[in-house]
Write a protein that holds these residues in place. Structure first.
Motif, PDB file in Angstrom:
ATOM      1  N   LEU A  34     -59.030  -3.054  -1.880  1.00 10.45           N
ATOM      2  CA  LEU A  34     -58.018  -2.527  -2.749  1.00 10.45           C
ATOM      3  C   LEU A  34     -56.855  -2.683  -2.284  1.00 10.45           C
ATOM      4  CD1 LEU A  34     -57.366  -1.217  -5.446  1.00 10.45           C
ATOM      5  CD2 LEU A  34     -57.941   0.967  -4.456  1.00 10.45           C
ATOM      6  N   LYS A  35     -56.683  -2.076  -0.914  1.00 15.39           N
ATOM      7  CA  LYS A  35     -55.269  -2.325  -0.299  1.00 15.39           C
ATOM      8  C   LYS A  35     -54.920  -3.699  -0.238  1.00 15.39           C
ATOM      9  CE  LYS A  35     -53.722  -2.016   4.351  1.00 15.39           C
ATOM     10  NZ  LYS A  35     -54.004  -1.606   5.692  1.00 15.39           N
ATOM     11  N   SER A  36     -55.565  -4.651  -0.142  1.00 18.57           N
ATOM     12  CA  SER A  36     -54.995  -5.949  -0.070  1.00 18.57           C
ATOM     13  C   SER A  36     -54.610  -6.504  -1.486  1.00 18.57           C
ATOM     14  CB  SER A  36     -56.241  -6.998   0.220  1.00 18.57           C
ATOM     15  OG  SER A  36     -56.639  -6.707   1.749  1.00 18.57           O
ATOM     16  N   PHE A  37     -55.274  -5.853  -2.661  1.00 21.41           N
ATOM     17  CA  PHE A  37     -55.025  -6.416  -3.803  1.00 21.41           C
ATOM     18  C   PHE A  37     -53.623  -5.965  -4.115  1.00 21.41           C
ATOM     19  CE2 PHE A  37     -59.337  -7.876  -4.715  1.00 21.41           C
ATOM     20  CZ  PHE A  37     -59.033  -9.089  -5.184  1.00 21.41           C
ATOM     21  N   MET A  38     -53.477  -4.447  -3.556  1.00 23.65           N
ATOM     22  CA  MET A  38     -51.907  -3.918  -3.787  1.00 23.65           C
ATOM     23  C   MET A  38     -51.048  -4.524  -3.287  1.00 23.65           C
ATOM     24  SD  MET A  38     -52.966  -1.240  -5.744  1.00 23.65           S
ATOM     25  CE  MET A  38     -51.867  -0.134  -5.584  1.00 23.65           C
ATOM     26  N   ASP A  39     -51.325  -5.090  -2.184  1.00 21.97           N
ATOM     27  CA  ASP A  39     -49.893  -5.712  -1.525  1.00 21.97           C
ATOM     28  C   ASP A  39     -49.859  -7.157  -1.655  1.00 21.97           C
ATOM     29  OD1 ASP A  39     -49.412  -3.229  -0.419  1.00 21.97           O
ATOM     30  OD2 ASP A  39     -50.637  -3.529   1.399  1.00 21.97           O
ATOM     31  N   ILE A  40     -50.268  -7.822  -2.919  1.00 23.01           N
ATOM     32  CA  ILE A  40     -50.217  -9.540  -2.841  1.00 23.01           C
ATOM     33  C   ILE A  40     -48.834  -9.598  -3.176  1.00 23.01           C
ATOM     34  CG2 ILE A  40     -50.704 -11.139  -4.725  1.00 23.01           C
ATOM     35  CD1 ILE A  40     -53.324  -9.763  -5.151  1.00 23.01           C
ATOM     36  N   PRO A  41     -48.234 -10.505  -2.545  1.00 19.21           N
ATOM     37  CA  PRO A  41     -46.814 -10.875  -2.643  1.00 19.21           C
ATOM     38  C   PRO A  41     -46.820 -11.769  -3.917  1.00 19.21           C
ATOM     39  CG  PRO A  41     -47.918 -12.303  -1.016  1.00 19.21           C
ATOM     40  CD  PRO A  41     -48.774 -11.276  -1.285  1.00 19.21           C
ATOM     41  N   GLY A  75     -52.486 -19.575   3.074  1.00 20.43           N
ATOM     42  CA  GLY A  75     -53.239 -18.970   4.226  1.00 20.43           C
ATOM     43  C   GLY A  75     -53.300 -17.213   3.319  1.00 20.43           C
ATOM     44  N   ASP A  76     -52.583 -16.813   2.655  1.00 17.98           N
ATOM     45  CA  ASP A  76     -52.605 -15.565   1.887  1.00 17.98           C
ATOM     46  C   ASP A  76     -53.944 -15.597   0.816  1.00 17.98           C
ATOM     47  OD1 ASP A  76     -50.642 -14.356   3.266  1.00 17.98           O
ATOM     48  OD2 ASP A  76     -49.222 -14.861   1.785  1.00 17.98           O
ATOM     49  N   ALA A  77     -54.216 -16.764   0.097  1.00 18.68           N
ATOM     50  CA  ALA A  77     -55.150 -16.801  -0.765  1.00 18.68           C
ATOM     51  C   ALA A  77     -56.334 -16.974  -0.062  1.00 18.68           C
ATOM     52  CB  ALA A  77     -54.743 -18.102  -1.593  1.00 18.68           C
ATOM     53  N   ASP A  78     -56.401 -17.726   0.972  1.00 16.74           N
ATOM     54  CA  ASP A  78     -57.612 -17.763   1.725  1.00 16.74           C
ATOM     55  C   ASP A  78     -58.108 -16.686   2.395  1.00 16.74           C
ATOM     56  OD1 ASP A  78     -57.759 -20.592   1.051  1.00 16.74           O
ATOM     57  OD2 ASP A  78     -57.092 -21.349   3.222  1.00 16.74           O
ATOM     58  N   ARG A  79     -57.186 -15.918   2.786  1.00 24.83           N
ATOM     59  CA  ARG A  79     -57.633 -14.508   3.496  1.00 24.83           C
ATOM     60  C   ARG A  79     -58.094 -13.681   2.435  1.00 24.83           C
ATOM     61  NH1 ARG A  79     -52.885 -13.441   5.306  1.00 24.83           N
ATOM     62  NH2 ARG A  79     -52.873 -14.981   7.079  1.00 24.83           N
ATOM     63  N   LEU A  80     -57.384 -13.632   1.241  1.00 22.64           N
ATOM     64  CA  LEU A  80     -57.814 -12.758   0.267  1.00 22.64           C
ATOM     65  C   LEU A  80     -59.444 -13.200  -0.300  1.00 22.64           C
ATOM     66  CD1 LEU A  80     -56.874 -10.189  -1.373  1.00 22.64           C
ATOM     67  CD2 LEU A  80     -55.968 -11.801  -3.098  1.00 22.64           C
ATOM     68  N   MET A  81     -59.622 -14.569  -0.421  1.00 20.17           N
ATOM     69  CA  MET A  81     -60.648 -15.074  -0.885  1.00 20.17           C
ATOM     70  C   MET A  81     -61.903 -14.718   0.087  1.00 20.17           C
ATOM     71  SD  MET A  81     -62.019 -19.022  -1.145  1.00 20.17           S
ATOM     72  CE  MET A  81     -61.924 -19.081   0.693  1.00 20.17           C
ATOM     73  N   TRP A  82     -61.385 -14.470   1.518  1.00 21.41           N
ATOM     74  CA  TRP A  82     -62.552 -14.324   2.444  1.00 21.41           C
ATOM     75  C   TRP A  82     -62.639 -12.746   2.447  1.00 21.41           C
ATOM     76  CZ3 TRP A  82     -66.296 -17.044   4.164  1.00 21.41           C
ATOM     77  CH2 TRP A  82     -66.033 -18.344   4.313  1.00 21.41           C
ATOM     78  N   LYS A  83     -61.876 -11.950   1.976  1.00 22.21           N
ATOM     79  CA  LYS A  83     -62.156 -10.524   2.081  1.00 22.21           C
ATOM     80  C   LYS A  83     -63.004 -10.260   0.737  1.00 22.21           C
ATOM     81  CE  LYS A  83     -58.262  -8.439   4.283  1.00 22.21           C
ATOM     82  NZ  LYS A  83     -57.204  -7.729   4.314  1.00 22.21           N
ATOM     83  N   VAL A  84     -62.763 -11.122  -0.298  1.00 22.08           N
ATOM     84  CA  VAL A  84     -63.507 -10.766  -1.194  1.00 22.08           C
ATOM     85  C   VAL A  84     -65.066 -11.166  -1.052  1.00 22.08           C
ATOM     86  CG1 VAL A  84     -64.354 -11.547  -3.842  1.00 22.08           C
ATOM     87  CG2 VAL A  84     -61.720 -10.960  -3.151  1.00 22.08           C
ATOM     88  N   ILE A  85     -65.309 -12.420  -0.550  1.00 18.67           N
ATOM     89  CA  ILE A  85     -66.491 -12.839  -0.036  1.00 18.67           C
ATOM     90  C   ILE A  85     -67.233 -11.813   0.780  1.00 18.67           C
ATOM     91  CG2 ILE A  85     -67.821 -14.746   1.106  1.00 18.67           C
ATOM     92  CD1 ILE A  85     -65.758 -16.525   0.043  1.00 18.67           C
ATOM     93  N   ILE A  86     -66.665 -11.463   1.655  1.00 15.90           N
ATOM     94  CA  ILE A  86     -67.229 -10.266   2.496  1.00 15.90           C
ATOM     95  C   ILE A  86     -67.465  -9.323   2.016  1.00 15.90           C
ATOM     96  CG2 ILE A  86     -66.729  -9.022   4.844  1.00 15.90           C
ATOM     97  CD1 ILE A  86     -65.173 -11.513   5.902  1.00 15.90           C
ATOM     98  N   HIS A  87     -66.919  -8.685   1.105  1.00 17.23           N
ATOM     99  CA  HIS A  87     -67.086  -7.443   0.366  1.00 17.23           C
ATOM    100  C   HIS A  87     -68.271  -7.876  -0.545  1.00 17.23           C
ATOM    101  CE1 HIS A  87     -66.701  -3.531  -1.778  1.00 17.23           C
ATOM    102  NE2 HIS A  87     -66.619  -4.337  -3.106  1.00 17.23           N
TER     103      HIS A  87
END
Length: 115
Positions: A67-74, A80-92
């Motif tokens: 949720l914190k990552s989604f709140m801070d989306i530029p 790289g930001d998109a990949d990082r967010l994608m991996w956070k969703v996959i891990i979650h």
């Protein structure tokens, strides 16, 4: 004449405050009910926090971080930001799936007849 009209208008406005009194009482009652509901939910959550399993806590922490990552989306996301967010969703989602599987295993074991 003008002074009389001004006094009459002032008196009317001053006396009309009683028309708003029921609305104010309703707002106060609504706030009181919201506080009661809030404290009920808070009590319910605190009792569940102390009885939560490790899987529940891991999923909750992962959800908060996601949720914190989604709140801070530029506005302009780099690849790289998109990949990082994608991996956070996959891990979650992996944590959520493993939590569901643990719950299913607990249910299966609990429903099994003892010999």
């Amino acid at each position: 004449m003008l002074k009389k009209a001004e006094q009459r208008l002032e008196k009317t406005i001053f006396n009309s405050r009683w028309l708003l009194a029921p609305f104010y009482l309703g707002l106060v009652l609504g706030i009181i009910l919201l506080f009661i509901k809030f404290f009920q939910e808070l009590w319910h959550m605190t009792t569940h926090v102390f009885s939560a399993s490790e899987a529940d806590v891991i999923v909750a922490i992962s959800a908060i971080d996601l949720l914190k990552s989604f709140m801070d989306i530029p506005k302009e996301m780099s690849e790289g930001d998109a990949d990082r967010l994608m991996w956070k969703v996959i891990i979650h989602m992996t944590f959520v799936l493993s939590g569901l599987l643990f719950a299913l295993m607990d249910k299966i074991v609990g429903d099994t007849k003892k010999h």
